[in-house]
Write a protein that holds these residues in place. Sequence first.
Motif, PDB file in Angstrom:
ATOM      1  N   ASN A  20       3.696 -12.635   2.580  1.00  0.00           N
ATOM      2  CA  ASN A  20       4.295 -13.288   1.577  1.00  0.00           C
ATOM      3  C   ASN A  20       5.529 -13.934   2.010  1.00  0.00           C
ATOM      4  OD1 ASN A  20       2.572 -12.971  -0.605  1.00  0.00           O
ATOM      5  ND2 ASN A  20       3.291 -10.891  -1.258  1.00  0.00           N
ATOM      6  N   SER A  21       5.958 -13.404   3.044  1.00  0.00           N
ATOM      7  CA  SER A  21       7.165 -13.875   3.723  1.00  0.00           C
ATOM      8  C   SER A  21       6.946 -14.509   5.173  1.00  0.00           C
ATOM      9  CB  SER A  21       8.142 -12.692   3.998  1.00  0.00           C
ATOM     10  OG  SER A  21       9.318 -12.988   4.733  1.00  0.00           O
ATOM     11  N   ILE A  22       7.137 -15.788   5.355  1.00  0.00           N
ATOM     12  CA  ILE A  22       6.898 -16.306   6.754  1.00  0.00           C
ATOM     13  C   ILE A  22       7.799 -15.684   7.930  1.00  0.00           C
ATOM     14  CG2 ILE A  22       6.761 -18.434   8.090  1.00  0.00           C
ATOM     15  CD1 ILE A  22       4.784 -17.837   5.991  1.00  0.00           C
ATOM     16  N   SER A  23       9.112 -15.327   7.480  1.00  0.00           N
ATOM     17  CA  SER A  23       9.938 -14.713   8.605  1.00  0.00           C
ATOM     18  C   SER A  23       9.353 -13.215   9.054  1.00  0.00           C
ATOM     19  CB  SER A  23      11.249 -14.431   7.853  1.00  0.00           C
ATOM     20  OG  SER A  23      11.263 -13.740   6.820  1.00  0.00           O
ATOM     21  N   LEU A  24       8.699 -12.570   7.978  1.00  0.00           N
ATOM     22  CA  LEU A  24       8.025 -11.292   8.259  1.00  0.00           C
ATOM     23  C   LEU A  24       6.893 -11.470   9.057  1.00  0.00           C
ATOM     24  CD1 LEU A  24       8.067  -8.149   7.848  1.00  0.00           C
ATOM     25  CD2 LEU A  24       6.588  -8.628   5.767  1.00  0.00           C
ATOM     26  N   PHE A  25       6.113 -12.430   8.836  1.00  0.00           N
ATOM     27  CA  PHE A  25       4.894 -12.946   9.637  1.00  0.00           C
ATOM     28  C   PHE A  25       5.552 -13.292  11.148  1.00  0.00           C
ATOM     29  CE2 PHE A  25       2.374 -16.422  11.624  1.00  0.00           C
ATOM     30  CZ  PHE A  25       1.082 -15.540  11.725  1.00  0.00           C
ATOM     31  N   HIS A  26       6.451 -13.788  11.282  1.00  0.00           N
ATOM     32  CA  HIS A  26       7.072 -14.314  12.512  1.00  0.00           C
ATOM     33  C   HIS A  26       7.560 -13.062  13.220  1.00  0.00           C
ATOM     34  CE1 HIS A  26       7.182 -18.620  13.138  1.00  0.00           C
ATOM     35  NE2 HIS A  26       7.194 -18.647  11.836  1.00  0.00           N
ATOM     36  N   CYS A  48      -4.176 -14.651  15.667  1.00  0.00           N
ATOM     37  CA  CYS A  48      -4.427 -15.100  16.824  1.00  0.00           C
ATOM     38  C   CYS A  48      -5.528 -16.260  16.881  1.00  0.00           C
ATOM     39  CB  CYS A  48      -4.509 -14.140  17.982  1.00  0.00           C
ATOM     40  SG  CYS A  48      -3.054 -12.796  18.228  1.00  0.00           S
ATOM     41  N   GLN A  49      -6.659 -15.625  16.301  1.00  0.00           N
ATOM     42  CA  GLN A  49      -7.991 -16.686  16.239  1.00  0.00           C
ATOM     43  C   GLN A  49      -7.473 -17.783  15.593  1.00  0.00           C
ATOM     44  OE1 GLN A  49     -11.013 -14.349  14.387  1.00  0.00           O
ATOM     45  NE2 GLN A  49     -12.576 -16.196  14.734  1.00  0.00           N
ATOM     46  N   LEU A  50      -6.883 -17.553  14.132  1.00  0.00           N
ATOM     47  CA  LEU A  50      -6.664 -18.842  13.590  1.00  0.00           C
ATOM     48  C   LEU A  50      -5.675 -19.833  14.370  1.00  0.00           C
ATOM     49  CD1 LEU A  50      -6.155 -17.401  10.021  1.00  0.00           C
ATOM     50  CD2 LEU A  50      -8.031 -18.933  10.906  1.00  0.00           C
ATOM     51  N   ASN A  89       5.684 -11.467  16.657  1.00  0.00           N
ATOM     52  CA  ASN A  89       6.517 -11.398  17.903  1.00  0.00           C
ATOM     53  C   ASN A  89       6.724  -9.955  18.557  1.00  0.00           C
ATOM     54  OD1 ASN A  89       8.328 -12.166  20.102  1.00  0.00           O
ATOM     55  ND2 ASN A  89      10.119 -12.653  18.990  1.00  0.00           N
ATOM     56  N   ARG A  90       6.745  -9.054  17.712  1.00  0.00           N
ATOM     57  CA  ARG A  90       6.884  -7.475  18.034  1.00  0.00           C
ATOM     58  C   ARG A  90       5.547  -7.367  18.638  1.00  0.00           C
ATOM     59  NH1 ARG A  90       8.259  -3.731  13.398  1.00  0.00           N
ATOM     60  NH2 ARG A  90      10.450  -4.652  13.577  1.00  0.00           N
ATOM     61  N   PHE A  91       4.445  -7.707  18.238  1.00  0.00           N
ATOM     62  CA  PHE A  91       3.162  -7.033  18.765  1.00  0.00           C
ATOM     63  C   PHE A  91       2.648  -8.026  19.873  1.00  0.00           C
ATOM     64  CE2 PHE A  91       3.314  -4.969  14.396  1.00  0.00           C
ATOM     65  CZ  PHE A  91       3.207  -3.899  15.106  1.00  0.00           C
ATOM     66  N   ILE A  92       2.757  -9.260  19.858  1.00  0.00           N
ATOM     67  CA  ILE A  92       2.281 -10.216  20.806  1.00  0.00           C
ATOM     68  C   ILE A  92       3.230 -10.516  21.839  1.00  0.00           C
ATOM     69  CG2 ILE A  92       1.036 -12.503  21.014  1.00  0.00           C
ATOM     70  CD1 ILE A  92      -0.414 -10.300  19.192  1.00  0.00           C
TER      71      ILE A  92
END
Length: 50
Positions: free
Chosen positions: A23-29, A3-5, A33-36
């Motif tokens: 390592n996976s952008i889909s996992l990051f997304h 969030c800060q970045l 999305n789940r938490f924010i």
Amino acid sequence: MACQLLIEKDHTVSEIGYQCGFNSISLFHRLFNRFIKLTPLEYRNSYKSI
């Protein structure tokens, strides 16, 4: 950290995901999305409009 970045830096969402240790952008997304309850881009744009 992500969030800060997203608010302070102009890096791409993918670069920020990698900087946060994903390592996976889909996992990051998916987890962001789940938490924010917003996608990383929606989160960034909500702060740029303020």
